[in-house]
Design an enzyme around this catalytic site. Structure first.
Site, short mmCIF file in Angstrom:
data_model
loop_
_atom_site.label_atom_id
_atom_site.label_comp_id
_atom_site.label_asym_id
_atom_site.label_seq_id
_atom_site.Cartn_x
_atom_site.Cartn_y
_atom_site.Cartn_z
N LYS A 24 -19.13 -9.93 -19.67
CA LYS A 24 -19.61 -9.59 -21.00
C LYS A 24 -20.53 -10.70 -21.53
CE LYS A 24 -16.52 -7.97 -23.85
NZ LYS A 24 -16.34 -6.89 -24.79
N ARG A 94 -13.51 -12.12 -28.35
CA ARG A 94 -13.17 -11.19 -27.27
C ARG A 94 -13.07 -11.89 -25.94
NH1 ARG A 94 -15.33 -5.73 -28.92
NH2 ARG A 94 -16.53 -6.18 -30.79
N GLY A 103 -8.83 -3.29 -21.12
CA GLY A 103 -7.60 -3.19 -21.91
C GLY A 103 -6.52 -4.20 -21.57
N MET A 105 -6.70 -7.64 -21.66
CA MET A 105 -6.63 -8.88 -22.43
C MET A 105 -6.93 -8.60 -23.90
SD MET A 105 -8.21 -11.68 -19.88
CE MET A 105 -9.68 -10.80 -19.48
N ARG A 338 -22.96 -3.17 -19.32
CA ARG A 338 -22.47 -3.54 -17.98
C ARG A 338 -22.79 -2.38 -17.04
NH1 ARG A 338 -16.05 -3.19 -19.47
NH2 ARG A 338 -16.14 -1.10 -20.28
N HIS A 457 1.65 9.48 14.33
CA HIS A 457 1.08 10.72 14.85
C HIS A 457 0.49 11.55 13.72
CE1 HIS A 457 1.44 15.00 16.08
NE2 HIS A 457 0.93 14.52 17.21
N SER A 764 -13.32 -1.02 24.90
CA SER A 764 -13.11 -0.51 23.54
C SER A 764 -11.78 -1.07 23.05
CB SER A 764 -13.11 1.01 23.56
OG SER A 764 -12.91 1.49 22.26
N CYS A 831 -12.06 1.52 18.86
CA CYS A 831 -11.73 2.91 18.57
C CYS A 831 -10.37 3.05 17.89
CB CYS A 831 -11.80 3.77 19.83
SG CYS A 831 -10.62 3.25 21.08
N TYR A 851 -20.44 -1.01 18.71
CA TYR A 851 -20.19 0.22 17.94
C TYR A 851 -18.76 0.25 17.43
CZ TYR A 851 -17.63 2.01 21.99
OH TYR A 851 -16.72 2.17 22.99
#
Ligand code: PEP
Ligand code: MG
Length: 874
Positions: A24, A94, A103, A105, A338, A457, A764, A831, A851
């Site tokens: 802020k 603030r 909300g 603080m 913001r 599974h 892999s 994988c 990959y």
């Protein structure tokens, strides 16, 4: 000595200084510099909050002196005086951390009001009703927030006055009424604290700043930070700012807005406005605010001024803004801006639109996407309005995203039967699932299991199917025989309507309406841009034609894992697999294998055809035996199907019984014992590849050997596979390239990565098993205790969901380096389920993998995450 700068006037800081000034404060400074009308103010840095705690909950004398000096500067800038008897300066105080903690603080408004300031303000404004109203608001807020007075103590005063006078709303109260409220509040605070209400504004300010610092460490703020991964040592800044009033009369008001529609991304100012009100009145929802379009009609001039500023802000921030504003006596002020929160769909539309408007480059557009919100676009989600009354009964692991509703069933057979008869939507609730549940899983909308973790599974199959799944739901207990389940002791009979959310792990009673996903044109555009940026390949874990086609639609570049045991879930096939497993001699096994071969041939032919020209990596059989063998109560029926006596099957089951099936006779170990299984599979793969190649299509088969621990296992099996494949290719008389590689999913295999690299054409990482074996956490049982680990912060994340970079990651790094050294041409990927998880993808990118491979429905997430990893790590 370097002078510490404890306070920044608005305009002294920049939007980049969020760590020091909070979000802020940094944006207020930036707006001031841009010439946007913001009320004057200053920001006390987050470092002062850290100091406050380091000093044992006390502000230093230096800070207090600076606060006095900067408040003087505020007086000069505004021409008003703090505590003045003629024109008092009133302030808001603030909180404002680096990232928003909505909300969580504290805030104090109207600070600086005292009995004498009230008199001065009445004389100045001629509006006693307004002044007494803000005084009573201030006393209550200060009393509650700063002095810890119980809010109930204030409760009755206002209600009594309204009742006595027959008022319906707050706006009907007169000046005398508000004065009476304020006077009673002063007495309430004095009684509760044992001291008169502070009448020195500077004392009020010091107390308020302390209170905001204290609010950084309230239990709710701590929980919020834990939940959102916000560091506890960051601290909050404090913004001290001149009050502007939206509640001085009908020429004033207050509003909140987004510069674009946060739900759809449409380019339209979207928000609400209330005449004659303070910001909290909008949030409290006591009065119905106007839509901005209505406000535009009533006050076209101010609306135009506002929208010009909004255009300016968007162009400056290159992002959609969430703005708070106030109009005081016809003069517009912005109180906050913001970057606005948005849905996944809105995020994508905004990114593409902003590129077209010249506000973002393609790279910036891709980078702006919240990769975790993409899931919302691929799976059904609950209707937001319908969620308002939803009751969460229990929460398990968020194993596969999406929302579903239906009637609950506890067995797959029953699910198939009911679906067939009634066509109703069903949810399958099971203790755990096994391959035999596949029929039920196909007909049900989603699954919940009592046991099992993120790689169980149920979780793996659900992700593959794109259905939602909640696993490891420990508060659930299922009595399949008697047809009911209990959650925390409450009974729910079969066919009770339920709703489940695999994105959060929540299980709800009743039916909650769902919305189908939309695959928009803009989404495709973002995927195309991300694909151009990323360097990491993205492949799919797919076991059948349907999944392969889905994966291709999402942009998969190949199949990185086809789990061949998944191809036997069908009832007819599972029987042959069981025959093969229980065979006690080679002849019987080969007979069973011969029956499986045509099925495999057909499956592989379909996969190669669907994936024309792209690599298809087929893993040789890796069935944890317990997943394929019948339970004891199923023995009579299965024995009948197999054509053997129940006693014989029971005896075989006893011999095959394993104490730790996940560490047992599976993967390459099965193939070492019975090489004929690998020979059959190699035959099916190469015969299918030859057939598809002969039809004129390019085929790129890869044969992958699972679960090796030693390079000798790999060498032994490779010899059989190579001989089988080369003979078939020679017989067919065609040119066909194929590759033989392996999975690295045991720590030992990772440790000897250099040797593995010499034998394998590709590697892999099976990070599901690698995680299981590195931690020694059973994949099937870890769900039971991992939640506790997370709550007690023993480990930060479920390591089956996001790869453990420190431990498992070290094995991956070392193995990759050594394998690439011994074989520079080797291709290396992953994988395990981590291949579709953004933080893991970033790690694999940094480690230099070629990959990642993941379930089809995670491919879009993986593509965007891979592009962001490239941009982040450039
Ligand atoms: C793994 O272990 O990561 C893997 C992909 O294999 P599976 O999940 O089939 O054991
Ligand atoms: Mg594995």
């Amino acid at each position: 000595m370097v002078k510490v700068k404890r306070i920044y006037m608005f305009g002294e800081g920049t939007k980049e200084q969020k760590n020091l000034l909070g979000g802020k404060g940094a944006n207020l400074s930036e707006m001031k510099t841009m010439g946007v009308p913001v009320p004057a103010g200053y920001t006390i840095t987050t470092e002062m909050c850290t100091d406050y705690y380091a000093n044992g909950g006390k502000n230093s004398d230096e800070l207090l002196a600076d606060m006095r000096e900067y408040t003087k500067r505020l007086e000069e800038e505004t021409g008003k005086k703090f505590g003045s008897d003629t024109d008092p300066l009133l302030l808001s105080v603030r909180s404002g951390a680096r990232v928003s903690m909505p909300g969580m603080m504290d805030t104090i408004l109207n600070l600086g009001l005292t009995d004498s300031a009230v008199a001065a303000m009445i004389a100045k404004t001629g509006n006693p009703k307004f002044v007494w109203d803000i005084y009573r608001r201030f006393i209550q807020m200060f009393g509650e927030v700063v002095q810890g007075v119980e809010y109930e103590l204030f409760d009755n005063v206002l209600e009594t006055i309204k009742e006595e006078n027959g008022y319906k709303g707050d706006l009907e109260l007169t000046a005398a009424d508000w004065k009476s409220v304020a006077t009673q509040y002063l007495a309430i605070v004095a009684k509760a604290t044992g001291k008169p209400f502070p009448q020195d504004p500077m004392v009020q300010l010091e107390m308020a700043v302390n209170a905001v610092f204290e609010s950084w460490d309230t239990p709710r703020a701590v929980i919020y930070r834990d939940h959102n991964g916000i560091a506890h040592h960051w601290g909050t800044a404090v913004n001290v700012q001149e009050m502007v009033f939206g509640n001085t009369g009908d020429n004033s008001g207050t509003g909140v807005l987004f510069t674009r529609n946060p739900k759809t991304g449409e380019k339209e100012t979207w928000g609400e406005f209330l005449f004659n009100a303070q910001g909290e009145d909008i949030v409290a929802g006591i009065r119905t605010p106007l839509k901005l379009a209505e406000f535009a009609e009533v006050s076209p001039k101010i609306y135009k001024e506002l929208t010009d500023i909004l255009d300016n802000l968007e162009a400056h921030y290159h992002d959609m803004q969430d703005v708070e504003f106030t109009i005081e006596e016809g003069v517009l002020f912005l109180l906050q801006t913001r970057n606005g929160k948005r849905t996944g769909a809105a995020g994508i539309k905004i990114a593409v639109d902003m590129h077209e408007e010249g506000l973002l480059t393609k790279k910036e557009a891709v980078n702006s996407i919240d990769v975790n919100a993409i899931d919302q676009l691929l799976h059904p989600v609950f209707n937001e309005e319908a969620m308002a009354n939803a009751e969460i009964l229990t929460t398990g692991l968020a194993a596969s995203p999406g929302a579903a509703t239906g009637k609950i069933v506890f067995s797959s057979e029953k699910a198939a039967k009911i679906k067939d008869e009634t066509g109703e939507k069903l949810l399958l609730f099971r203790k755990e699932t096994s391959p035999e549940d596949i029929e039920g899983m196909i007909v049900c909308e989603g699954f919940v299991t009592q046991l099992g973790g993120m790689t169980s599974h149920a979780a793996v199959v659900a992700r593959g199917m794109g259905k939602c799944c909640v696993s490891g739901c420990g508060e659930l207990s299922i009595n399949e025989e008697e047809g009911y389940m209990t959650i925390n002791g409450v009974k729910y009979p079969e066919l009770t309507p339920f709703s489940i959310d695999g994105t959060t792990g929540n299980v709800y009673a009743g039916t909650i309406e769902t919305k189908d996903p939309e695959f928009s044109e803009e989404f495709q555009t973002i995927l195309n841009w991300a694909s151009e940026i990323k360097t990491l390949g993205v492949k799919a874990n797919a076991d059948n034609k349907r999944d392969a086609e889905q994966a291709l639609k999402f942009g998969a570049e190949g199949i990185g894992l086809c789990r061949t045991e998944h191809m036997f879930f069908d009832e007819e096939r599972i029987l042959d697999v069981r025959r093969m497993i229980i065979a006690d001699n080679t002849a019987d096994r080969e007979e069973a294998l011969a029956k499986i071969l045509p099925h495999q041939l057909k499956d592989f032919t379909e996969l190669f055809t669907a994936m024309e020209g792209k690599t298809v990596c087929i893993r040789l059989l890796d069935p944890p035996l317990h997943e394929f063998l019948p339970q004891l109560d199923e023995v009579p029926e299965v024995a009948k199907d197999l054509g053997i006596k129940p006693e014989v099957l029971e005896r075989t089951l006893e011999t095959l019984h394993e104490f730790n099936p996940m560490l047992g006779h599976r993967g390459c170990r099965l193939a070492v014992t019975y090489p004929e299984i690998s020979v059959m599979q190699a035959k099916a793969i190469i015969m299918a590849a030859i057939a598809v190649a002969k039809s004129g299509k390019v085929v790129k088969p890869e044969i992958m050997i699972p679960l090796i621990a030693t390079v000798a296992e790999l060498k032994y099996l490779k010899a059989f596979i190579k001989e089988t494949a080369d003979n078939l290719i020679a017989e067919a008389g065609i040119d066909l390239d194929y590759k033989i590689g392996t999975m690295v999913e045991t720590p030992r295999a990772a440790l000897v990565g250099g040797q593995v690299g010499e034998e394998a054409e590709f590697i892999s990482y099976g990070t599901n098993d690698l995680t299981q074996m590195t931690f020694g956490f059973s994949r099937d049982d870890a769900g039971k205790f991992l939640k506790e680990y997370a709550t007690k912060k023993i480990i930060p994340n479920d390591p089956f969901a996001a790869v453990d970079q420190e431990g498992v990651g070290q094995l991956v790094e070392m193995c990759t380096k050594n394998a690439k050294t011994s074989n520079p041409n080797i291709v290396i990927g992953v994988c395990g389920e981590h291949g579709g998880e953004p933080s893991s993808i970033d790690f694999f990118h940094r480690t230099g993998l070629d990959y990642v491979s993941c379930s089809p429905f995670r491919i879009p997430v993986a593509i965007v995450a891979a592009a962001q990893a490239e941009l982040r790590n450039k």
